[in-house]
Scaffold this motif. Structure first.
Motif, PDB file in Angstrom:
ATOM      1  N   LYS A  82       0.853  -1.194   0.000  1.00 50.94           N
ATOM      2  CA  LYS A  82       0.000   0.000   0.000  1.00 50.94           C
ATOM      3  C   LYS A  82       0.885   1.239   0.000  1.00 50.94           C
ATOM      4  O   LYS A  82       1.775   1.383   0.834  1.00 50.94           O
ATOM      5  N   LEU A  83       0.622   2.147  -0.953  1.00 54.62           N
ATOM      6  CA  LEU A  83       1.400   3.378  -1.092  1.00 54.62           C
ATOM      7  C   LEU A  83       0.653   4.588  -0.554  1.00 54.62           C
ATOM      8  O   LEU A  83       1.209   5.381   0.201  1.00 54.62           O
ATOM      9  N   LEU A  84      -0.599   4.745  -0.990  1.00 51.69           N
ATOM     10  CA  LEU A  84      -1.372   5.946  -0.684  1.00 51.69           C
ATOM     11  C   LEU A  84      -2.836   5.608  -0.425  1.00 51.69           C
ATOM     12  O   LEU A  84      -3.341   4.603  -0.911  1.00 51.69           O
ATOM     13  N   GLU A  85      -3.476   6.508   0.303  1.00 54.24           N
ATOM     14  CA  GLU A  85      -4.930   6.483   0.441  1.00 54.24           C
ATOM     15  C   GLU A  85      -5.406   7.891   0.079  1.00 54.24           C
ATOM     16  O   GLU A  85      -5.052   8.856   0.740  1.00 54.24           O
ATOM     17  N   ILE A  86      -6.185   7.973  -0.981  1.00 50.20           N
ATOM     18  CA  ILE A  86      -6.630   9.262  -1.505  1.00 50.20           C
ATOM     19  C   ILE A  86      -8.122   9.421  -1.250  1.00 50.20           C
ATOM     20  O   ILE A  86      -8.907   8.529  -1.576  1.00 50.20           O
ATOM     21  N   VAL A  87      -8.496  10.559  -0.669  1.00 50.58           N
ATOM     22  CA  VAL A  87      -9.902  10.856  -0.394  1.00 50.58           C
ATOM     23  C   VAL A  87     -10.295  12.071  -1.239  1.00 50.58           C
ATOM     24  O   VAL A  87      -9.659  13.119  -1.158  1.00 50.58           O
ATOM     25  N   PRO A  88     -11.333  11.931  -2.074  1.00 52.86           N
ATOM     26  CA  PRO A  88     -11.779  13.067  -2.889  1.00 52.86           C
ATOM     27  C   PRO A  88     -12.621  14.054  -2.073  1.00 52.86           C
ATOM     28  O   PRO A  88     -13.115  13.719  -0.998  1.00 52.86           O
ATOM     29  N   THR A  89     -12.808  15.244  -2.606  1.00 56.51           N
ATOM     30  CA  THR A  89     -13.595  16.267  -1.917  1.00 56.51           C
ATOM     31  C   THR A  89     -15.086  15.977  -1.950  1.00 56.51           C
ATOM     32  O   THR A  89     -15.811  16.325  -1.033  1.00 56.51           O
ATOM     33  N   THR A  90     -15.552  15.310  -3.015  1.00 59.53           N
ATOM     34  CA  THR A  90     -16.976  15.038  -3.180  1.00 59.53           C
ATOM     35  C   THR A  90     -17.192  13.544  -3.412  1.00 59.53           C
ATOM     36  O   THR A  90     -16.458  12.920  -4.175  1.00 59.53           O
ATOM     37  N   HIS A  91     -18.215  12.984  -2.770  1.00 63.04           N
ATOM     38  CA  HIS A  91     -18.539  11.563  -2.926  1.00 63.04           C
ATOM     39  C   HIS A  91     -19.108  11.277  -4.309  1.00 63.04           C
ATOM     40  O   HIS A  91     -19.824  12.085  -4.882  1.00 63.04           O
ATOM     41  N   ASN A  92     -18.793  10.098  -4.806  1.00 65.42           N
ATOM     42  CA  ASN A  92     -19.384   9.583  -6.051  1.00 65.42           C
ATOM     43  C   ASN A  92     -19.327  10.577  -7.208  1.00 65.42           C
ATOM     44  O   ASN A  92     -20.282  10.708  -7.957  1.00 65.42           O
ATOM     45  N   ASP A  93     -18.218  11.260  -7.345  1.00 69.34           N
ATOM     46  CA  ASP A  93     -18.056  12.250  -8.412  1.00 69.34           C
ATOM     47  C   ASP A  93     -16.681  12.077  -9.036  1.00 69.34           C
ATOM     48  O   ASP A  93     -15.666  12.407  -8.415  1.00 69.34           O
ATOM     49  N   SER A  94     -16.636  11.557 -10.247  1.00 75.19           N
ATOM     50  CA  SER A  94     -15.354  11.297 -10.906  1.00 75.19           C
ATOM     51  C   SER A  94     -14.616  12.581 -11.275  1.00 75.19           C
ATOM     52  O   SER A  94     -13.432  12.550 -11.569  1.00 75.19           O
ATOM     53  N   LEU A  95     -15.309  13.711 -11.250  1.00 75.73           N
ATOM     54  CA  LEU A  95     -14.675  14.996 -11.553  1.00 75.73           C
ATOM     55  C   LEU A  95     -14.172  15.696 -10.290  1.00 75.73           C
ATOM     56  O   LEU A  95     -13.543  16.753 -10.359  1.00 75.73           O
ATOM     57  N   SER A  96     -14.430  15.095  -9.129  1.00 78.28           N
ATOM     58  CA  SER A  96     -14.026  15.675  -7.848  1.00 78.28           C
ATOM     59  C   SER A  96     -12.511  15.785  -7.760  1.00 78.28           C
ATOM     60  O   SER A  96     -11.771  14.943  -8.261  1.00 78.28           O
ATOM     61  N   GLY A  97     -12.057  16.833  -7.067  1.00 74.62           N
ATOM     62  CA  GLY A  97     -10.642  16.988  -6.783  1.00 74.62           C
ATOM     63  C   GLY A  97     -10.266  16.168  -5.556  1.00 74.62           C
ATOM     64  O   GLY A  97     -11.071  15.410  -5.013  1.00 74.62           O
ATOM     65  N   ILE A  98      -9.042  16.353  -5.089  1.00 69.29           N
ATOM     66  CA  ILE A  98      -8.522  15.575  -3.969  1.00 69.29           C
ATOM     67  C   ILE A  98      -8.602  16.376  -2.679  1.00 69.29           C
ATOM     68  O   ILE A  98      -8.159  17.518  -2.619  1.00 69.29           O
ATOM     69  N   LYS A  99      -9.163  15.753  -1.649  1.00 66.91           N
ATOM     70  CA  LYS A  99      -9.270  16.361  -0.327  1.00 66.91           C
ATOM     71  C   LYS A  99      -8.025  16.050   0.516  1.00 66.91           C
ATOM     72  O   LYS A  99      -7.468  16.931   1.157  1.00 66.91           O
ATOM     73  N   SER A 100      -7.602  14.779   0.521  1.00 66.31           N
ATOM     74  CA  SER A 100      -6.442  14.397   1.327  1.00 66.31           C
ATOM     75  C   SER A 100      -5.732  13.197   0.732  1.00 66.31           C
ATOM     76  O   SER A 100      -6.323  12.413  -0.005  1.00 66.31           O
ATOM     77  N   ILE A 101      -4.442  13.092   1.091  1.00 64.80           N
ATOM     78  CA  ILE A 101      -3.621  11.944   0.692  1.00 64.80           C
ATOM     79  C   ILE A 101      -2.864  11.497   1.935  1.00 64.80           C
ATOM     80  O   ILE A 101      -2.118  12.273   2.529  1.00 64.80           O
ATOM     81  N   GLN A 102      -3.064  10.239   2.300  1.00 66.40           N
ATOM     82  CA  GLN A 102      -2.313   9.673   3.422  1.00 66.40           C
ATOM     83  C   GLN A 102      -1.229   8.773   2.843  1.00 66.40           C
ATOM     84  O   GLN A 102      -1.474   8.019   1.900  1.00 66.40           O
ATOM     85  N   PHE A 103      -0.036   8.843   3.436  1.00 72.18           N
ATOM     86  CA  PHE A 103       1.118   8.108   2.930  1.00 72.18           C
ATOM     87  C   PHE A 103       1.343   6.826   3.721  1.00 72.18           C
ATOM     88  O   PHE A 103       1.229   6.815   4.936  1.00 72.18           O
ATOM     89  N   PHE A 104       1.703   5.761   3.000  1.00 68.99           N
ATOM     90  CA  PHE A 104       2.003   4.481   3.621  1.00 68.99           C
ATOM     91  C   PHE A 104       3.371   3.976   3.199  1.00 68.99           C
ATOM     92  O   PHE A 104       3.764   2.878   3.559  1.00 68.99           O
ATOM     93  N   ASP A 105       4.092   4.765   2.422  1.00 69.86           N
ATOM     94  CA  ASP A 105       5.418   4.385   1.947  1.00 69.86           C
ATOM     95  C   ASP A 105       6.392   5.525   2.239  1.00 69.86           C
ATOM     96  O   ASP A 105       6.106   6.691   1.930  1.00 69.86           O
ATOM     97  N   ALA A 106       7.546   5.191   2.783  1.00 73.47           N
ATOM     98  CA  ALA A 106       8.534   6.196   3.203  1.00 73.47           C
ATOM     99  C   ALA A 106       9.241   6.883   2.042  1.00 73.47           C
ATOM    100  O   ALA A 106       9.940   7.871   2.254  1.00 73.47           O
ATOM    101  N   LYS A 107       9.046   6.412   0.808  1.00 72.62           N
ATOM    102  CA  LYS A 107       9.699   7.106  -0.315  1.00 72.62           C
ATOM    103  C   LYS A 107       9.026   8.450  -0.621  1.00 72.62           C
ATOM    104  O   LYS A 107       9.603   9.288  -1.294  1.00 72.62           O
ATOM    105  N   TYR A 108       7.820   8.664  -0.098  1.00 68.29           N
ATOM    106  CA  TYR A 108       7.175   9.966  -0.220  1.00 68.29           C
ATOM    107  C   TYR A 108       7.782  10.883   0.833  1.00 68.29           C
ATOM    108  O   TYR A 108       7.702  10.600   2.028  1.00 68.29           O
ATOM    109  N   LYS A 109       8.415  11.985   0.377  1.00 63.43           N
ATOM    110  CA  LYS A 109       9.144  12.879   1.275  1.00 63.43           C
ATOM    111  C   LYS A 109       8.941  14.336   0.890  1.00 63.43           C
ATOM    112  O   LYS A 109       8.703  14.647  -0.265  1.00 63.43           O
ATOM    113  N   THR A 110       9.109  15.207   1.883  1.00 62.93           N
ATOM    114  CA  THR A 110       9.105  16.647   1.623  1.00 62.93           C
ATOM    115  C   THR A 110      10.497  17.058   1.132  1.00 62.93           C
ATOM    116  O   THR A 110      11.432  16.244   1.152  1.00 62.93           O
ATOM    117  N   LYS A 111      10.648  18.306   0.712  1.00 64.25           N
ATOM    118  CA  LYS A 111      11.959  18.812   0.296  1.00 64.25           C
ATOM    119  C   LYS A 111      12.981  18.677   1.414  1.00 64.25           C
ATOM    120  O   LYS A 111      14.165  18.503   1.168  1.00 64.25           O
TER     121      LYS A 111
END
Length: 185
Positions: free
Chosen positions: A83-112
């Protein structure tokens, strides 16, 4: 061709190459690699074409917990099943919805600054301002406005029993406390 034209052409080429080599694991405010808050849910399939996506809608019942989900979730797994990521959209059941949050499960995701799931509180505190600490049943939640992120530290790392109601201040968090969860909003 004049030297000025050659220099301008070289700069444009360099900028183009930089943009095309964007780090897919870089965490920034409102952005993870090429994902932004404006990335539509339907785009996830092409962005993660080499990975596996599991879609859990708000109407999906969690069989383990026998509860209905409150959010749609898109779980991203690599080809080895990690498991790498868990992505939650801003709106339910809407394929055009943007992203509300991303939770990380892999340490290769890093800030600057190199902050990831493997970071300690000391590293976080040295690189970012912790704007607020909030106590939950099992964690201390660090709010970092600069990234629009929350980082959870397990109460066990703080020497506090889970489910205690004891409030936690930033001064109580030991330098070696590890990241439990890392979410960007």
């Amino acid at each position: 061709m004049s030297v000025l034209k050659k220099t301008c052409l070289a700069l444009i080429l360099l900028m183009f190459l930089q943009c095309s080599k964007e780090n897919p694991y870089l965490i920034e405010k409102g952005k993870v690699g090429i994902l932004t808050t404006n990335t539509a849910v339907h785009e996830l399939t092409s962005i993660f074409s080499n990975d596996s996506i599991v879609s859990l809608t708000a109407n999906t019942e969690d069989k383990e917990k026998s509860l209905k989900r409150s959010n749609d979730e898109y779980l991203i797994f690599n080809k080895n099943g990690k498991k790498l990521l868990e992505i939650v959209p801003t709106t339910h059941n809407d394929s055009l919805s943007g992203i509300k949050s991303i939770q990380f499960f892999d340490a290769k995701y890093k800030t600057k600054s190199g902050i990831s799931l493997q970071s300690t509180f000391k590293e976080i505190n040295e690189n970012y301002i912790v704007n607020k600490v909030e106590t939950t049943l099992t964690s201390a939640m660090l709010y970092i406005d600069e990234l629009n992120a929350t980082i959870a530290i397990d109460k066990e790392d703080l020497g506090i029993a889970k489910f205690s109601r004891e409030e936690i201040s930033i001064n109580q968090i030991p330098d070696l406390a590890k990241v439990k969860y890392f979410t960007i909003w």
